[in-house]
Design a protein around this motif. Structure first.
Motif, PDB file in Angstrom:
ATOM      1  N   ASP A   1       0.833  -1.207   0.000  1.00 25.11           N
ATOM      2  CA  ASP A   1       0.000   0.000   0.000  1.00 25.11           C
ATOM      3  C   ASP A   1       0.866   1.256   0.000  1.00 25.11           C
ATOM      4  N   LYS A   2       2.104   1.133  -0.474  1.00 25.42           N
ATOM      5  CA  LYS A   2       3.040   2.253  -0.449  1.00 25.42           C
ATOM      6  C   LYS A   2       3.033   3.019  -1.774  1.00 25.42           C
ATOM      7  N   GLY A   3       3.055   4.352  -1.650  1.00 18.67           N
ATOM      8  CA  GLY A   3       3.104   5.220  -2.809  1.00 18.67           C
ATOM      9  C   GLY A   3       4.537   5.501  -3.226  1.00 18.67           C
ATOM     10  N   PRO A   4       4.721   6.261  -4.309  1.00 13.96           N
ATOM     11  CA  PRO A   4       6.053   6.489  -4.866  1.00 13.96           C
ATOM     12  C   PRO A   4       7.029   7.197  -3.937  1.00 13.96           C
ATOM     13  N   VAL A   5       6.548   8.053  -3.048  1.00 12.57           N
ATOM     14  CA  VAL A   5       7.458   8.772  -2.143  1.00 12.57           C
ATOM     15  C   VAL A   5       8.148   7.795  -1.190  1.00 12.57           C
TER      16      VAL A   5
ATOM     17  N   ILE B   1      -7.340   4.481  -4.466  1.00 14.67           N
ATOM     18  CA  ILE B   1      -8.773   4.416  -4.175  1.00 14.67           C
ATOM     19  C   ILE B   1      -9.059   3.233  -3.252  1.00 14.67           C
ATOM     20  N   GLU B   2      -8.448   2.105  -3.552  1.00 16.86           N
ATOM     21  CA  GLU B   2      -8.646   0.916  -2.716  1.00 16.86           C
ATOM     22  C   GLU B   2      -8.143   1.159  -1.293  1.00 16.86           C
ATOM     23  N   ILE B   3      -6.981   1.778  -1.196  1.00 21.89           N
ATOM     24  CA  ILE B   3      -6.420   2.095   0.129  1.00 21.89           C
ATOM     25  C   ILE B   3      -7.286   3.129   0.834  1.00 21.89           C
TER      26      ILE B   3
ATOM     27  N   GLN C   1      -4.508  12.498   4.825  1.00 26.05           N
ATOM     28  CA  GLN C   1      -3.297  12.371   5.642  1.00 26.05           C
ATOM     29  C   GLN C   1      -2.738  10.956   5.572  1.00 26.05           C
ATOM     30  N   GLY C   2      -3.645   9.964   5.593  1.00 24.10           N
ATOM     31  CA  GLY C   2      -3.215   8.570   5.538  1.00 24.10           C
ATOM     32  C   GLY C   2      -2.520   8.250   4.224  1.00 24.10           C
ATOM     33  N   LEU C   3      -3.091   8.732   3.114  1.00 20.28           N
ATOM     34  CA  LEU C   3      -2.503   8.495   1.796  1.00 20.28           C
ATOM     35  C   LEU C   3      -1.152   9.197   1.664  1.00 20.28           C
TER      36      LEU C   3
ATOM     37  N   GLY D   1       2.836   7.617   1.147  1.00 18.70           N
ATOM     38  CA  GLY D   1       3.764   7.972   0.083  1.00 18.70           C
ATOM     39  C   GLY D   1       3.150   8.429  -1.221  1.00 18.70           C
ATOM     40  N   PHE D   2       1.863   8.784  -1.209  1.00 16.36           N
ATOM     41  CA  PHE D   2       1.244   9.309  -2.424  1.00 16.36           C
ATOM     42  C   PHE D   2       1.383  10.831  -2.443  1.00 16.36           C
TER      43      PHE D   2
END
Length: 271
Positions: free
Chosen positions: A130-134, A167-169, A191-193, A197-198
């Motif tokens: 569930d990790k974003g690019p950052v 969206i799922e996260i 804040q959670g997203l 790392g999004f």
């Protein structure tokens, strides 16, 4: 006249218990151990002359061979960055020159490739985490991957895929905060997203495509419950100040101004 020193000769080569390892004897005395690939590389055979310079070269090559074998074991079944392999060899107290030579050999055989690692890591994280690019970028930096390779690798995680995963996260996060006012829920999802790392632009697209269902009865129930607690907490203030403080607190919690005013009017009528 002094007798000329003769160059030692290989008089015996025996196998060790470890597969692919041999013992070399010079002039009937044990001299050094050696791996099969180094023995083949230097074409070592019985009767061959080996002076001190050649022996030092053979021993250095054998050190690289042993380090290379350890590196292959470490790489077995997993992609690793150069920094990870280097750290593993250093843990085994292998000298720096040997580590450098080993990494050079691994690079030449394409057994370590940070660009390939970055692309594979990004694909895996995009698919399974569930990790974003950052956060992904930060993890790759920790693993010693250079910025150019990281940026190239991140192309494997398109903005469209980020939004789809986000969206799922976001739906899971909204369920966690379902008892919060909708505006507060959106704020916490954002804040959670961001923590995962999004980036801001992607988060905005995610929130625009999410469905935050409002249950009027639940919203009303939550507001009344919070109102009672906050109103009681401010009981020591004069009525007008008590109203102002209560409204400010509830508005900060994400409740709508009109709904808050309605409860305050009811309270004024009661009192």
């Amino acid at each position: 006249m002094a007798e000329k020193e003769t160059t030692p000769k290989v008089t015996k080569i025996t196998t060790q218990k470890r597969e692919g390892r041999y013992n070399v004897y010079l002039d009937d005395h044990y001299a050094f151990p050696i791996s099969e690939d180094v023995m083949i590389k230097y074409r070592i055979f019985k009767g061959m002359e080996i002076d001190k310079k050649l022996q030092a070269e053979i021993l250095a090559a054998d050190d690289v061979s042993k380090a290379y074998s350890r590196a292959l074991t470490y790489l077995s079944g997993h992609l690793r960055t150069e920094k990870e392999v280097e750290q593993k060899l250093r843990e085994n107290e292998i000298p720096e020159p040997t580590i450098e030579a080993t990494l050079k050999k691994l690079r030449e055989l394409d057994l370590v490739d940070d660009l390939q690692y970055a692309a594979s890591y990004v694909r895996t994280m995009a698919r399974t985490s569930d990790k974003g690019p950052v956060v992904i970028k930060r993890n790759l930096r920790t693993k010693g991957v250079l910025e150019n390779d990281i940026e190239t690798g991140l192309r494997e995680y398109s903005a469209e895929d980020q939004v789809e995963n986000g969206i799922e996260i976001g739906e899971k996060l909204s369920h966690r905060y379902r008892r919060e006012p909708v505006s507060k829920m959106k704020q916490k999802v954002r804040q959670g997203l961001m923590t995962k790392g999004f980036t801001g632009d992607v988060i905005t697209q995610i929130l625009d495509q999410m469905h935050f269902e409002i249950d009027p009865e639940l919203e009303d129930e939550k507001l009344k419950s919070e109102f009672e607690k906050v109103w009681h907490r401010n009981r020591r203030y004069a009525f007008s100040q008590r109203k102002m403080r209560t409204k400010r607190t509830l508005y900060g919690k994400g409740f709508q101004s009109d709904a808050i005013n309605q409860l305050l009017d009811q309270q004024e009528n009661i009192e």
